[in-house]
Design an enzyme around this catalytic site. Sequence first.
Site, PDB file in Angstrom:
ATOM      1  N   LYS A   1      -8.568  -2.482   0.925  1.00 19.55           N
ATOM      2  CA  LYS A   1      -8.466  -1.595   2.079  1.00 19.55           C
ATOM      3  C   LYS A   1      -9.285  -0.320   1.889  1.00 19.55           C
ATOM      4  O   LYS A   1      -9.654   0.324   2.882  1.00 19.55           O
ATOM      5  CB  LYS A   1      -7.010  -1.264   2.356  1.00 19.55           C
ATOM      6  CG  LYS A   1      -6.218  -2.449   2.906  1.00 19.55           C
ATOM      7  CD  LYS A   1      -6.852  -3.031   4.182  1.00 19.55           C
ATOM      8  CE  LYS A   1      -6.002  -4.126   4.794  1.00 19.55           C
ATOM      9  NZ  LYS A   1      -6.688  -4.780   5.943  1.00 19.55           N
TER      10      LYS A   1
ATOM     11  N   ARG B   1       2.031 -12.264  -1.502  1.00 20.14           N
ATOM     12  CA  ARG B   1       0.720 -12.663  -0.981  1.00 20.14           C
ATOM     13  C   ARG B   1      -0.032 -13.561  -1.955  1.00 20.14           C
ATOM     14  O   ARG B   1       0.283 -13.623  -3.141  1.00 20.14           O
ATOM     15  CB  ARG B   1      -0.134 -11.429  -0.681  1.00 20.14           C
ATOM     16  CG  ARG B   1       0.365 -10.604   0.488  1.00 20.14           C
ATOM     17  CD  ARG B   1      -0.520  -9.401   0.730  1.00 20.14           C
ATOM     18  NE  ARG B   1      -0.082  -8.594   1.864  1.00 20.14           N
ATOM     19  CZ  ARG B   1      -0.569  -8.697   3.084  1.00 20.14           C
ATOM     20  NH1 ARG B   1      -1.519  -9.573   3.353  1.00 20.14           N
ATOM     21  NH2 ARG B   1      -0.123  -7.924   4.063  1.00 20.14           N
TER      22      ARG B   1
ATOM     23  N   LYS C   1      -2.085 -13.302  13.587  1.00 19.63           N
ATOM     24  CA  LYS C   1      -3.533 -13.138  13.485  1.00 19.63           C
ATOM     25  C   LYS C   1      -4.169 -14.202  12.591  1.00 19.63           C
ATOM     26  O   LYS C   1      -5.161 -14.831  12.969  1.00 19.63           O
ATOM     27  CB  LYS C   1      -3.823 -11.735  12.941  1.00 19.63           C
ATOM     28  CG  LYS C   1      -5.280 -11.374  12.749  1.00 19.63           C
ATOM     29  CD  LYS C   1      -5.447  -9.847  12.670  1.00 19.63           C
ATOM     30  CE  LYS C   1      -4.593  -9.222  11.601  1.00 19.63           C
ATOM     31  NZ  LYS C   1      -5.139  -9.371  10.249  1.00 19.63           N
ATOM     32  N   THR C   2      -3.598 -14.410  11.403  1.00 22.25           N
ATOM     33  CA  THR C   2      -4.156 -15.406  10.478  1.00 22.25           C
ATOM     34  C   THR C   2      -3.886 -16.822  10.967  1.00 22.25           C
ATOM     35  O   THR C   2      -4.785 -17.668  10.981  1.00 22.25           O
ATOM     36  CB  THR C   2      -3.567 -15.207   9.073  1.00 22.25           C
ATOM     37  OG1 THR C   2      -3.929 -13.906   8.590  1.00 22.25           O
ATOM     38  CG2 THR C   2      -4.103 -16.256   8.105  1.00 22.25           C
TER      39      THR C   2
ATOM     40  N   SER D   1       0.599  -6.899  11.518  1.00 23.63           N
ATOM     41  CA  SER D   1       1.318  -7.868  10.696  1.00 23.63           C
ATOM     42  C   SER D   1       2.427  -8.540  11.499  1.00 23.63           C
ATOM     43  O   SER D   1       3.183  -7.887  12.221  1.00 23.63           O
ATOM     44  CB  SER D   1       1.913  -7.150   9.481  1.00 23.63           C
ATOM     45  OG  SER D   1       2.619  -8.045   8.666  1.00 23.63           O
TER      46      SER D   1
ATOM     47  N   ASP E   1      -9.382 -11.122   8.507  1.00 26.10           N
ATOM     48  CA  ASP E   1      -8.817  -9.768   8.483  1.00 26.10           C
ATOM     49  C   ASP E   1      -9.763  -8.637   8.873  1.00 26.10           C
ATOM     50  O   ASP E   1      -9.342  -7.701   9.538  1.00 26.10           O
ATOM     51  CB  ASP E   1      -8.263  -9.489   7.087  1.00 26.10           C
ATOM     52  CG  ASP E   1      -7.309  -8.304   7.070  1.00 26.10           C
ATOM     53  OD1 ASP E   1      -6.508  -8.173   8.000  1.00 26.10           O
ATOM     54  OD2 ASP E   1      -7.367  -7.506   6.128  1.00 26.10           O
TER      55      ASP E   1
ATOM     56  N   HIS F   1     -10.191  -4.515  12.642  1.00 31.91           N
ATOM     57  CA  HIS F   1      -9.105  -5.124  11.878  1.00 31.91           C
ATOM     58  C   HIS F   1      -8.668  -6.364  12.651  1.00 31.91           C
ATOM     59  O   HIS F   1      -7.759  -6.323  13.472  1.00 31.91           O
ATOM     60  CB  HIS F   1      -7.955  -4.129  11.727  1.00 31.91           C
ATOM     61  CG  HIS F   1      -6.875  -4.596  10.803  1.00 31.91           C
ATOM     62  ND1 HIS F   1      -5.558  -4.233  10.952  1.00 31.91           N
ATOM     63  CD2 HIS F   1      -6.918  -5.390   9.701  1.00 31.91           C
ATOM     64  CE1 HIS F   1      -4.835  -4.783   9.991  1.00 31.91           C
ATOM     65  NE2 HIS F   1      -5.634  -5.497   9.230  1.00 31.91           N
TER      66      HIS F   1
ATOM     67  N   ARG G   1       0.829  -1.198   0.000  1.00 31.70           N
ATOM     68  CA  ARG G   1       0.000   0.000   0.000  1.00 31.70           C
ATOM     69  C   ARG G   1       0.871   1.259   0.000  1.00 31.70           C
ATOM     70  O   ARG G   1       2.038   1.237   0.379  1.00 31.70           O
ATOM     71  CB  ARG G   1      -0.912   0.014   1.220  1.00 31.70           C
ATOM     72  CG  ARG G   1      -1.998  -1.053   1.222  1.00 31.70           C
ATOM     73  CD  ARG G   1      -2.861  -0.951   2.479  1.00 31.70           C
ATOM     74  NE  ARG G   1      -2.074  -1.150   3.691  1.00 31.70           N
ATOM     75  CZ  ARG G   1      -1.644  -0.174   4.486  1.00 31.70           C
ATOM     76  NH1 ARG G   1      -1.925   1.090   4.211  1.00 31.70           N
ATOM     77  NH2 ARG G   1      -0.935  -0.439   5.578  1.00 31.70           N
TER      78      ARG G   1
END
Length: 532
Positions: free
Chosen positions: A200, A324, A243-244, A239, A258, A219, A60
Amino acid sequence: MSLGRVNPAHTLDTQGITGLGGVYYNYLEPSLVEEALKRDEGTLGKGGSFLVTTGKHTGRSPKDKFVVRTPSVEDTIWWENNAPMEADAFDVLHADMLAHMKGGDYFVQDLFGGADPEHRLDVRVVTELAWHGLFIRHLLRRPEAQELETFVPEFTIINCPSFQADPSRHGCRSETVIAMNFDKKLILIGGTAYAGENKKSVFSLLNYLLPEKNIMPMHCSANHAHGNPDDAAVFFGLSGTGKTTLSADPSRTLIGDDEHGWSDRGIFNFEGGCYAKTISLSAEAEPEIYATTEKFGTVIENMVFDKDTKELDFEDDSLTANMRCAYPLPYISNASDTALGGNPKNIIMLTCDAFGVLPPISRLTPAQAMYHFLSGFTSKVAGTERGVTEPEPTFSTCFGAPFMPRRPEVYGNLLREKIATHGASCWLVNTGWTGGAYGTGSRMPIRATRALLTAALNGSLNAGEFRKDPNFGFEVPVACGGVADVLLDPRRTWENPESYDKQAAKLVEMFAENFGQYLPFIDTDVKDAAIG
């Protein structure tokens, strides 16, 4: 020329987007892959995945993101965090982009942002690249065919990577621009092919709109117990905090990885897919995510691969460490069919503490939860960025500052109210270092983290004995089955306890310095939970 299923009363022409070449409405995945290959936008990979590179933008561009300053949003946007663009400059940008698009082919996807029909946002995404259409079709919610015939877009995103913005004309910073106009219900993206800007942008929209409906945008990842959506949990984290990985527990049902909302009815995924990092991804550690990289239509972004065999190199970060894959949720076997859950029983805040100070898990009061939510702490480690030679703190408020149009305390107060209303247990989980800081200690054992999370989610941890942490004031369990007691007291894991004390004092000071910005806006009990 227009092709595909669309509401005839709401074509691009009715939105003033005219003079295009081919307009491809709501193509399905096979057709989008065909069109992308025809236009040489990428390469067909193993299993029918689609391999692309995004040029100079492999992530981003937060400094190129703008909110149009208009009277309707003047008093509700967090301007210290969101760069303003004047309305006149946006109008010039819009006109110049439409002129640039004349004669070109564009792909339109009419999609939903949000799995809850009562609260979803109807979004039209217009893309210059066919594979961007494939990407956003994965990442948002896909209407049924008959729903497209009456679809009316509430917001429209126009993404044109070949368009180069002019800072002197458009009031922006560079040739790249992401401009959001709430009055015109329009987002313009130019000068970048990184697909994450599409996803996003929708998240940022929902982060602004939903609090007005008393819905908490988050988030976070989320899951629930198999067969019991009311036993739900959410996992906040920046990040690299897990989390994932930690939400994708095969013993529970994955709601999403997410972005979610929390209404009075419960939690709901904003998305219909996942956008997972693939650096060092392995079949052993994360078999289901790994398997998606060889499934039809999965978008593989910025990964090095063998030109002949199309084998992916999960360790080569020469293009970017932010490599990704994007895939639809049904590619994960334990994913929820509805992407809905009840009001969460547990709130998990994940942090990667490279200073080796925080315990592996701590229980938070609602005021402490708001404190750590507003802090949004994790840390960078040596070697991750040029010039980083020792751990550095990272504070990203609400665990997602780049996507927060409103002031942080708006989201913090919403979270606190919902925790109080629904009685959720709150936990801070450190997936970082123990036994010393990065370079001296070791990474928190994943088995210990999983055992502690399991005990927290099934309620057994709440029933045990706790001690009060002398540095942060939260409660820390003194024992948990399958976890060495010494691990629960980080000071005992250090060879030199006095060195731990110095490091802890240093981290406490960092927290206090960061949190000073919120003190004028928060209640007394949250101030009491603050440090310093």
